[in-house]
Design an enzyme around this catalytic site. Sequence first.
Site, mmCIF file in Angstrom:
data_model
loop_
_atom_site.group_PDB
_atom_site.id
_atom_site.type_symbol
_atom_site.label_atom_id
_atom_site.label_comp_id
_atom_site.label_asym_id
_atom_site.label_seq_id
_atom_site.Cartn_x
_atom_site.Cartn_y
_atom_site.Cartn_z
ATOM 1 N N ASN A 281 0.985 -1.308 -0.473
ATOM 2 C CA ASN A 281 0.392 -0.160 0.315
ATOM 3 C C ASN A 281 1.012 1.070 -0.039
ATOM 4 O OD1 ASN A 281 0.506 -1.322 3.155
ATOM 5 N ND2 ASN A 281 -1.046 0.090 3.383
ATOM 6 N N GLU B 8 -2.845 -4.281 -3.950
ATOM 7 C CA GLU B 8 -3.765 -5.155 -5.093
ATOM 8 C C GLU B 8 -3.160 -4.249 -6.295
ATOM 9 O OE1 GLU B 8 -4.433 -4.520 -2.066
ATOM 10 O OE2 GLU B 8 -6.496 -5.854 -1.325
ATOM 11 N N CYS C 231 -10.610 -4.536 -0.527
ATOM 12 C CA CYS C 231 -11.711 -3.719 -0.296
ATOM 13 C C CYS C 231 -12.414 -4.134 -1.613
ATOM 14 C CB CYS C 231 -10.727 -2.490 -0.156
ATOM 15 S SG CYS C 231 -10.262 -1.335 -1.825
HETATM 16 ZN ZN LIG Z 1 -7.764 -1.546 -1.444
#
Ligand SMILES: [Zn+2]
Length: 147
Positions: free
Chosen positions: A44, A57, A94
């Site tokens: 991230n 991702e 997410c």
């Molecule tokens: Zn995400």
Amino acid sequence: MTDQARTLIEAARDAAKNAYAPYSNFAVGAAVLLGDGTVVTGANFENASYGLSLCAETVALATVNAQGRFRDVVAIGVIGGRIGHADTAPVSPCGRCRQIINEAAQLGGCDLPVYCGGATGDRIATYKLSELLPHAFGPADLGLVDR
Ligand SMILES: [Zn+2]
């Protein structure tokens, strides 16, 4: 845990060490397996604006695309946890990332396995993308690929 899951979870954990997460203090790593065995990772990447932050991702899949391999994804591993803690609860992508994973899945014609783990430990939750994002909208709806 399968060898494929273990490989991707370990690679995701290595990538999470490079997370830029000074705001959430939640490090996420992702590892994307390609058809020839290549593993591409991401972590991230937060931003002071918060809204411009990128998920692990997304970073990994954008890198796969930059290598011209977006149609060659066969599996994804994702891990996450609070920095400085030994969190073991599996973290799943997410909603935005599920949609981005779906893009790769539909282009590649594969209901991708998604391995989810914590920052540490052996607890791994394994899903098919269709379980995480049922009735997905994607490139097939726009005629880019066949259903
Ligand atoms: Zn995400």
